[in-house]
Design a protein around this motif. Structure first.
Motif, PDB file in Angstrom:
ATOM      1  N   VAL A  16     -20.255 -24.743  -9.017  1.00 31.85           N
ATOM      2  CA  VAL A  16     -21.058 -24.779  -7.795  1.00 31.85           C
ATOM      3  C   VAL A  16     -21.557 -26.195  -7.525  1.00 31.85           C
ATOM      4  O   VAL A  16     -22.013 -26.878  -8.444  1.00 31.85           O
ATOM      5  CB  VAL A  16     -22.274 -23.821  -7.926  1.00 31.85           C
ATOM      6  CG1 VAL A  16     -23.182 -23.920  -6.702  1.00 31.85           C
ATOM      7  CG2 VAL A  16     -21.821 -22.385  -8.122  1.00 31.85           C
ATOM      8  N   ILE A  17     -21.421 -26.638  -6.275  1.00 30.75           N
ATOM      9  CA  ILE A  17     -22.028 -27.914  -5.864  1.00 30.75           C
ATOM     10  C   ILE A  17     -23.036 -27.625  -4.766  1.00 30.75           C
ATOM     11  O   ILE A  17     -22.690 -27.079  -3.717  1.00 30.75           O
ATOM     12  CB  ILE A  17     -20.969 -28.909  -5.313  1.00 30.75           C
ATOM     13  CG1 ILE A  17     -19.854 -29.146  -6.325  1.00 30.75           C
ATOM     14  CG2 ILE A  17     -21.641 -30.228  -4.919  1.00 30.75           C
ATOM     15  CD1 ILE A  17     -18.693 -29.965  -5.769  1.00 30.75           C
ATOM     16  N   PHE A  18     -24.280 -27.948  -5.033  1.00 30.53           N
ATOM     17  CA  PHE A  18     -25.311 -27.880  -3.995  1.00 30.53           C
ATOM     18  C   PHE A  18     -25.567 -29.299  -3.510  1.00 30.53           C
ATOM     19  O   PHE A  18     -26.003 -30.146  -4.282  1.00 30.53           O
ATOM     20  CB  PHE A  18     -26.614 -27.290  -4.547  1.00 30.53           C
ATOM     21  CG  PHE A  18     -26.586 -25.800  -4.768  1.00 30.53           C
ATOM     22  CD1 PHE A  18     -26.048 -24.942  -3.816  1.00 30.53           C
ATOM     23  CD2 PHE A  18     -27.120 -25.246  -5.926  1.00 30.53           C
ATOM     24  CE1 PHE A  18     -26.031 -23.565  -4.005  1.00 30.53           C
ATOM     25  CE2 PHE A  18     -27.113 -23.867  -6.134  1.00 30.53           C
ATOM     26  CZ  PHE A  18     -26.571 -23.022  -5.175  1.00 30.53           C
ATOM     27  N   ASP A  19     -25.261 -29.543  -2.249  1.00 26.24           N
ATOM     28  CA  ASP A  19     -25.515 -30.870  -1.676  1.00 26.24           C
ATOM     29  C   ASP A  19     -26.898 -30.865  -1.023  1.00 26.24           C
ATOM     30  O   ASP A  19     -27.155 -30.089  -0.109  1.00 26.24           O
ATOM     31  CB  ASP A  19     -24.427 -31.205  -0.645  1.00 26.24           C
ATOM     32  CG  ASP A  19     -24.640 -32.566  -0.009  1.00 26.24           C
ATOM     33  OD1 ASP A  19     -25.483 -33.339  -0.504  1.00 26.24           O
ATOM     34  OD2 ASP A  19     -23.964 -32.844   1.004  1.00 26.24           O
ATOM     35  N   CYS A  20     -27.768 -31.716  -1.529  1.00 26.76           N
ATOM     36  CA  CYS A  20     -29.160 -31.752  -1.045  1.00 26.76           C
ATOM     37  C   CYS A  20     -29.379 -32.707   0.115  1.00 26.76           C
ATOM     38  O   CYS A  20     -30.518 -32.858   0.576  1.00 26.76           O
ATOM     39  CB  CYS A  20     -30.101 -32.138  -2.173  1.00 26.76           C
ATOM     40  SG  CYS A  20     -30.073 -30.976  -3.530  1.00 26.76           S
ATOM     41  N   THR A  21     -28.300 -33.360   0.598  1.00 24.54           N
ATOM     42  CA  THR A  21     -28.475 -34.277   1.745  1.00 24.54           C
ATOM     43  C   THR A  21     -29.251 -33.552   2.850  1.00 24.54           C
ATOM     44  O   THR A  21     -28.918 -32.412   3.177  1.00 24.54           O
ATOM     45  CB  THR A  21     -27.093 -34.705   2.299  1.00 24.54           C
ATOM     46  OG1 THR A  21     -26.346 -35.258   1.237  1.00 24.54           O
ATOM     47  CG2 THR A  21     -27.232 -35.712   3.430  1.00 24.54           C
ATOM     48  N   GLY A  22     -30.238 -34.226   3.410  1.00 18.75           N
ATOM     49  CA  GLY A  22     -31.011 -33.625   4.504  1.00 18.75           C
ATOM     50  C   GLY A  22     -32.234 -32.866   4.039  1.00 18.75           C
ATOM     51  O   GLY A  22     -33.013 -32.358   4.838  1.00 18.75           O
ATOM     52  N   MET A  23     -32.398 -32.761   2.719  1.00 20.31           N
ATOM     53  CA  MET A  23     -33.477 -31.937   2.195  1.00 20.31           C
ATOM     54  C   MET A  23     -34.859 -32.537   2.463  1.00 20.31           C
ATOM     55  O   MET A  23     -35.059 -33.736   2.377  1.00 20.31           O
ATOM     56  CB  MET A  23     -33.279 -31.751   0.687  1.00 20.31           C
ATOM     57  CG  MET A  23     -34.223 -30.735   0.087  1.00 20.31           C
ATOM     58  SD  MET A  23     -33.749 -30.381  -1.614  1.00 20.31           S
ATOM     59  CE  MET A  23     -32.606 -29.035  -1.348  1.00 20.31           C
ATOM     60  N   GLY A  24     -35.773 -31.676   2.823  1.00 23.85           N
ATOM     61  CA  GLY A  24     -37.154 -32.119   3.039  1.00 23.85           C
ATOM     62  C   GLY A  24     -38.095 -31.020   2.592  1.00 23.85           C
ATOM     63  O   GLY A  24     -37.647 -29.954   2.144  1.00 23.85           O
ATOM     64  N   TRP A  25     -39.371 -31.260   2.743  1.00 22.59           N
ATOM     65  CA  TRP A  25     -40.354 -30.272   2.257  1.00 22.59           C
ATOM     66  C   TRP A  25     -40.253 -28.945   3.001  1.00 22.59           C
ATOM     67  O   TRP A  25     -40.663 -27.915   2.474  1.00 22.59           O
ATOM     68  CB  TRP A  25     -41.775 -30.839   2.348  1.00 22.59           C
ATOM     69  CG  TRP A  25     -42.015 -31.847   1.272  1.00 22.59           C
ATOM     70  CD1 TRP A  25     -42.105 -33.197   1.420  1.00 22.59           C
ATOM     71  CD2 TRP A  25     -42.140 -31.588  -0.135  1.00 22.59           C
ATOM     72  NE1 TRP A  25     -42.279 -33.800   0.196  1.00 22.59           N
ATOM     73  CE2 TRP A  25     -42.314 -32.842  -0.770  1.00 22.59           C
ATOM     74  CE3 TRP A  25     -42.123 -30.430  -0.908  1.00 22.59           C
ATOM     75  CZ2 TRP A  25     -42.459 -32.973  -2.147  1.00 22.59           C
ATOM     76  CZ3 TRP A  25     -42.268 -30.555  -2.289  1.00 22.59           C
ATOM     77  CH2 TRP A  25     -42.437 -31.805  -2.890  1.00 22.59           C
ATOM     78  N   HIS A  26     -39.682 -28.959   4.242  1.00 24.12           N
ATOM     79  CA  HIS A  26     -39.562 -27.705   4.998  1.00 24.12           C
ATOM     80  C   HIS A  26     -38.677 -26.676   4.283  1.00 24.12           C
ATOM     81  O   HIS A  26     -38.750 -25.498   4.553  1.00 24.12           O
ATOM     82  CB  HIS A  26     -39.017 -27.986   6.406  1.00 24.12           C
ATOM     83  CG  HIS A  26     -37.639 -28.568   6.404  1.00 24.12           C
ATOM     84  ND1 HIS A  26     -37.402 -29.908   6.155  1.00 24.12           N
ATOM     85  CD2 HIS A  26     -36.423 -28.008   6.605  1.00 24.12           C
ATOM     86  CE1 HIS A  26     -36.096 -30.133   6.213  1.00 24.12           C
ATOM     87  NE2 HIS A  26     -35.488 -29.005   6.479  1.00 24.12           N
ATOM     88  N   GLN A  27     -37.823 -27.173   3.342  1.00 24.47           N
ATOM     89  CA  GLN A  27     -36.966 -26.248   2.589  1.00 24.47           C
ATOM     90  C   GLN A  27     -37.778 -25.392   1.615  1.00 24.47           C
ATOM     91  O   GLN A  27     -37.389 -24.300   1.280  1.00 24.47           O
ATOM     92  CB  GLN A  27     -35.932 -27.026   1.765  1.00 24.47           C
ATOM     93  CG  GLN A  27     -34.518 -26.851   2.264  1.00 24.47           C
ATOM     94  CD  GLN A  27     -34.181 -27.873   3.293  1.00 24.47           C
ATOM     95  OE1 GLN A  27     -34.847 -28.898   3.398  1.00 24.47           O
ATOM     96  NE2 GLN A  27     -33.157 -27.613   4.068  1.00 24.47           N
ATOM     97  N   PHE A  28     -38.888 -25.950   1.172  1.00 20.07           N
ATOM     98  CA  PHE A  28     -39.661 -25.237   0.140  1.00 20.07           C
ATOM     99  C   PHE A  28     -40.650 -24.289   0.796  1.00 20.07           C
ATOM    100  O   PHE A  28     -41.847 -24.379   0.653  1.00 20.07           O
ATOM    101  CB  PHE A  28     -40.333 -26.244  -0.804  1.00 20.07           C
ATOM    102  CG  PHE A  28     -39.334 -27.196  -1.376  1.00 20.07           C
ATOM    103  CD1 PHE A  28     -38.365 -26.725  -2.261  1.00 20.07           C
ATOM    104  CD2 PHE A  28     -39.299 -28.527  -1.005  1.00 20.07           C
ATOM    105  CE1 PHE A  28     -37.396 -27.584  -2.765  1.00 20.07           C
ATOM    106  CE2 PHE A  28     -38.332 -29.386  -1.503  1.00 20.07           C
ATOM    107  CZ  PHE A  28     -37.378 -28.913  -2.383  1.00 20.07           C
ATOM    108  N   HIS A  29     -40.055 -23.366   1.522  1.00 22.36           N
ATOM    109  CA  HIS A  29     -40.790 -22.369   2.263  1.00 22.36           C
ATOM    110  C   HIS A  29     -40.873 -21.147   1.356  1.00 22.36           C
ATOM    111  O   HIS A  29     -39.838 -20.623   0.935  1.00 22.36           O
ATOM    112  CB  HIS A  29     -39.980 -22.087   3.545  1.00 22.36           C
ATOM    113  CG  HIS A  29     -40.550 -21.053   4.423  1.00 22.36           C
ATOM    114  ND1 HIS A  29     -41.757 -21.196   5.054  1.00 22.36           N
ATOM    115  CD2 HIS A  29     -40.072 -19.838   4.783  1.00 22.36           C
ATOM    116  CE1 HIS A  29     -41.991 -20.117   5.771  1.00 22.36           C
ATOM    117  NE2 HIS A  29     -40.985 -19.282   5.616  1.00 22.36           N
ATOM    118  N   MET A  30     -42.060 -20.715   1.014  1.00 13.68           N
ATOM    119  CA  MET A  30     -42.197 -19.671  -0.026  1.00 13.68           C
ATOM    120  C   MET A  30     -41.356 -18.410   0.195  1.00 13.68           C
ATOM    121  O   MET A  30     -40.613 -18.031  -0.692  1.00 13.68           O
ATOM    122  CB  MET A  30     -43.679 -19.322  -0.292  1.00 13.68           C
ATOM    123  CG  MET A  30     -44.344 -20.152  -1.368  1.00 13.68           C
ATOM    124  SD  MET A  30     -43.271 -20.832  -2.671  1.00 13.68           S
ATOM    125  CE  MET A  30     -43.315 -19.528  -3.875  1.00 13.68           C
TER     126      MET A  30
END
Ligand code: ZN
Length: 328
Positions: free
Chosen positions: A176-190
Motif C-alpha cells: 500500500v502507498i498512501f500519498d500525503c501530498t495536499g494533507m492539512g489539518w482538515h484531514q484530521f476530522h474526528m
C-alpha cells in the motif's frame, strides 16, 4: 519472537487437528495468516479464525458479488495491469449503490495499480486529497464498511488469485502507498478518523496478515504526532512493515516496485495514458469528470444494488471465485 520451521509446522498441524471439520476448505496458507497474526499461539489463532468464519457467515461475506471479466460486474475501484480483467475505473453504473458513489466522490483518488517485486498487488491512495469532512457528512460508517468489504473480497478472490498465478506462488498480501501530498489539518476530522479506525479494526480481525508493505510518502512533519495515536490501533507486527517518509521516498519505493509499475508522480515511469484518470483517477484532482449518483443508483448501504447482492446468494457466476480454495 521467531519460531523455527519445525515449531511452525507443529503449530500448523495442531491448528488443523483442532479445527476438525472446520478445516475442510481452508488452505494451509490461510491458516498461517492467523498463526502469524497471533505469534504462533494455536489457541489464539483458532479463536480468531473461528470469529472470522462466523463473521463471514453472519454477514454473507462469502456470497458477496465480485467483478470478473466473465460476469462483467462494474468495478468498485480502478484497476490497472492485471491479466484477469481489463483495466477499468469505477463508473456510475446502475448496479453500483449511491453509497459507493457518495464515498468515492470525496476520496482523493485510489487505484489497485500493478504489482511490486514480491508479486503483490500495489494499492495507491491519495490520502492527502481526501475531503474527510465531506466523506463523514455524505456517507455513514456502515456504508464505508460495506464498501471496504466489497473491495477486500474483490482483492482477495480475484486479484490475489491472478497475482498468485503470475508469481507461481501463493500471494495473499498487498503493498500500500498512501500519498500525503495536499494533507492539512482538515484531514484530521474526528468522525472521519473513526471510519478509518473501523476499517482498520475489520482488517486486523478478519483479514489478518494481508499487508506486505505500507509506505506513507510526502508525509508532513506534523504527521509524526498523529502517527503516535494511530500506532496504538495497530499490532506490533503491522508497525514493522510501515515506513513513514517525507520527500525522500523515491529510492525506497523503487527498491520495492519496478519503475514501469510505479506512477510517474511517485518517481516511476508509469502514466497509464491509455485510460481516463491515468494511474490514479481522482474527482478531487479533476483528472476524471465528477460522478453524481442518480436515481438509477439504489440508496442502500451495500456496495452493489439489492438485485446484484441477492443474485450473489444463488448465482456462482455473479459471486465470482470462492475466497477459500479446496485443500489438497
Ligand atoms: Zn500507471
Amino acid at each position: 519472537m521467531t519460531k523455527t520451521e519445525e515449531e511452525q509446522n507443529e503449530a500448523l498441524q495442531q491448528l488443523s487437528k483442532e479445527l476438525g471439520d472446520l478445516k475442510i476448505n481452508l488452505e494451509t496458507e490461510y491458516l498461517k495468516q492467523f498463526l502469524i497474526a497471533r505469534s504462533w499461539n494455536v489457541k489464539a489463532a483458532k479463536e480468531q479464525l473461528e470469529n472470522t468464519l462466523s463473521w463471514r457467515k453472519e454477514n454473507n461475506v462469502d456470497l458477496h458479488p465480485v467483478a470478473t471479466e466473465d460476469n462483467k460486474l462494474p468495478l468498485l475501484y480502478p484497476v490497472r495491469g492485471f491479466s484477469c480483467l481489463p483495466d477499468g475505473n469505477l463508473e456510475a453504473h446502475p448496479d453500483i449503490s449511491s453509497a459507493v458513489l457518495r464515498i468515492y466522490r470525496w476520496m482523493g483518488g485510489s487505484c489497485l495499480h500493478k504489482t511490486d517485486n514480491d508479486g503483490c498487488p500495489v494499492y495507491i491512495e491519495r490520502l492527502g486529497y481526501h475531503a474527510a469532512k465531506e466523506i463523514a457528512k455524505y456517507s455513514t460508517s456502515e456504508e464505508v464498511s460495506h464498501y471496504h468489504t466489497g473491495c477486500n473480497e474483490f482483492l482477495h478472490r480475484v486479484i490475489m488469485k491472478d497475482c498468485s498465478k503470475k508469481a507461481g506462488k501463493h500471494i495473499n498480501r498487498e503493498t500500500v502507498i498512501f500519498d500525503c501530498t495536499g494533507m492539512g489539518w482538515h484531514q484530521f476530522h474526528m468522525p472521519a478518523l473513526y471510519y478509518i479506525k473501523a476499517i482498520s479494526d475489520t482488517d486486523q480481525k478478519y483479514y489478518p496478515e494481508t499487508l506486505n508493505k505500507l509506505y506513507l510518502v510526502n508525509a508532513p512533519s506534523a504527521f509524526v504526532m498523529v502517527w503516535r495515536v494511530v500506532k496504538g490501533w495497530l499490532d506490533p507486527g503491522t508497525i514493522d512493515k510501515i515506513q513513514i517518509l517525507g520527500k525522500d521516498y523515491k529510492e525506497v519505493l523503487l527498491k520495492q516496485i519496478p519503475a514501469e509499475n510505479l506512477p510517474s508522480f511517485l518517481g516511476g515511469q508509469c502514466t497509464c495514458s491509455h485510460i481516463s484518470g491515468g494511474c490514479v483517477p481522482s474527482q478531487i484532482l479533476k483528472n476524471i469528470p465528477i460522478m453524481e449518483s442518480n436515481s438509477d443508483n439504489e440508496n442502500v448501504s451495500t456496495a452493489y444494488s439489492t438485485t446484484i447482492m441477492e443474485k450473489g446468494k444463488t448465482d456462482e457466476h455473479i459471486r465470482g471465485p470462492a475466497f477459500f480454495q479446496e485443500s489438497k
